[in-house]
Design a protein around this motif. Structure first.
Motif, short mmCIF file in Angstrom:
data_model
loop_
_atom_site.label_atom_id
_atom_site.label_comp_id
_atom_site.label_asym_id
_atom_site.label_seq_id
_atom_site.Cartn_x
_atom_site.Cartn_y
_atom_site.Cartn_z
N UNK A 104 0.82 -1.21 0.00
CA UNK A 104 0.00 0.00 0.00
C UNK A 104 0.86 1.26 0.00
N UNK A 105 1.93 1.26 0.78
CA UNK A 105 2.82 2.43 0.82
C UNK A 105 3.50 2.63 -0.52
N UNK A 106 4.00 1.55 -1.11
CA UNK A 106 4.65 1.64 -2.43
C UNK A 106 3.68 2.17 -3.48
N UNK A 107 2.47 1.63 -3.49
CA UNK A 107 1.47 2.07 -4.48
C UNK A 107 1.12 3.54 -4.28
N UNK A 108 0.95 3.95 -3.04
CA UNK A 108 0.59 5.34 -2.77
C UNK A 108 1.68 6.31 -3.25
N UNK A 109 2.93 5.98 -2.96
CA UNK A 109 4.04 6.85 -3.38
C UNK A 109 4.12 6.89 -4.91
N UNK A 110 3.97 5.73 -5.55
CA UNK A 110 4.01 5.67 -7.01
C UNK A 110 2.89 6.51 -7.61
N UNK A 111 1.67 6.36 -7.09
CA UNK A 111 0.53 7.13 -7.60
C UNK A 111 0.70 8.62 -7.36
N UNK A 112 1.23 8.99 -6.21
CA UNK A 112 1.49 10.40 -5.93
C UNK A 112 2.48 10.98 -6.95
N UNK A 113 3.52 10.23 -7.25
CA UNK A 113 4.51 10.69 -8.23
C UNK A 113 3.91 10.78 -9.63
N UNK A 114 3.00 9.87 -9.96
CA UNK A 114 2.38 9.86 -11.29
C UNK A 114 1.36 10.98 -11.46
N UNK A 115 0.62 11.30 -10.41
CA UNK A 115 -0.57 12.15 -10.56
C UNK A 115 -0.51 13.49 -9.85
N UNK A 116 0.56 13.76 -9.12
CA UNK A 116 0.66 15.04 -8.43
C UNK A 116 2.03 15.66 -8.71
N UNK A 117 2.21 16.83 -8.20
CA UNK A 117 3.48 17.53 -8.37
C UNK A 117 4.36 17.38 -7.12
N UNK A 118 4.23 16.25 -6.45
CA UNK A 118 4.98 16.01 -5.22
C UNK A 118 6.48 15.97 -5.51
N UNK A 119 7.25 16.44 -4.58
CA UNK A 119 8.70 16.41 -4.69
C UNK A 119 9.16 14.95 -4.60
N UNK A 120 9.93 14.52 -5.60
CA UNK A 120 10.36 13.12 -5.67
C UNK A 120 11.16 12.70 -4.44
N UNK A 121 12.08 13.54 -4.02
CA UNK A 121 12.91 13.20 -2.87
C UNK A 121 12.06 13.05 -1.60
N UNK A 122 11.14 13.95 -1.38
CA UNK A 122 10.29 13.87 -0.19
C UNK A 122 9.42 12.61 -0.22
N UNK A 123 8.89 12.27 -1.39
CA UNK A 123 8.07 11.07 -1.51
C UNK A 123 8.89 9.82 -1.20
N UNK A 124 10.12 9.78 -1.72
CA UNK A 124 10.98 8.62 -1.47
C UNK A 124 11.44 8.57 -0.01
N UNK A 125 11.66 9.72 0.60
CA UNK A 125 12.03 9.73 2.02
C UNK A 125 10.87 9.21 2.87
N UNK A 126 9.65 9.58 2.52
CA UNK A 126 8.48 9.04 3.21
C UNK A 126 8.47 7.52 3.09
N UNK A 127 8.73 7.03 1.89
CA UNK A 127 8.77 5.58 1.66
C UNK A 127 9.87 4.93 2.51
N UNK A 128 11.05 5.53 2.53
CA UNK A 128 12.19 4.97 3.27
C UNK A 128 11.89 4.88 4.76
N UNK A 129 11.21 5.86 5.29
CA UNK A 129 10.93 5.90 6.73
C UNK A 129 9.78 4.98 7.11
N UNK A 130 8.78 4.85 6.24
CA UNK A 130 7.55 4.15 6.61
C UNK A 130 7.45 2.72 6.13
N UNK A 131 8.31 2.28 5.24
CA UNK A 131 8.23 0.91 4.74
C UNK A 131 8.65 -0.07 5.82
N UNK A 132 7.87 -1.11 5.99
CA UNK A 132 8.15 -2.12 7.01
C UNK A 132 9.29 -3.01 6.53
N UNK A 133 10.22 -3.30 7.44
CA UNK A 133 11.38 -4.12 7.07
C UNK A 133 11.03 -5.55 6.88
#
Length: 86
Positions: A57-86
């Motif tokens: 769900x986190x991966x899909x959300x970040x991917x969709x945000x990058x595809x459909x919004x003007x979100x900053x790529x680095x910030x989106x990836x940092x969110x993914x790095x911090x929130x992805x379960x190991x």
């Protein structure tokens, strides 16, 4: 870029943030393709009971945000790095 399982998911948060620093310098389309590959890997792992739906769900959300919004790529990836379960 390496597989999601081997390099990213099993790494510490610090290592993940270093990795996304490098990845965020790539073109947005390339980052989206990397995320698509990681989503596919997570779905395969889910079939083998080696993943969880929250990671997907986190991966899909970040991917969709990058595809459909003007979100900053680095910030989106940092969110993914911090929130992805190991």
């Amino acid at each position: 870029f390496p597989s999601h399982d081997n390099k990213f998911k099993g790494s510490s948060i610090g290592e993940r943030l270093d990795f996304v620093e490098t990845l965020s310098k790539e073109e947005k389309e390339f980052v989206i393709e990397v995320l698509s590959i990681w989503i596919t890997e997570e779905r395969e792992n889910l079939k083998k009971n080696k993943s969880d739906t929250q990671s997907i769900a986190i991966l899909i959300q970040v991917k969709e945000d990058l595809e459909h919004t003007n979100i900053n790529t680095k910030l989106a990836l940092e969110y993914l790095a911090i929130n992805l379960i190991q």
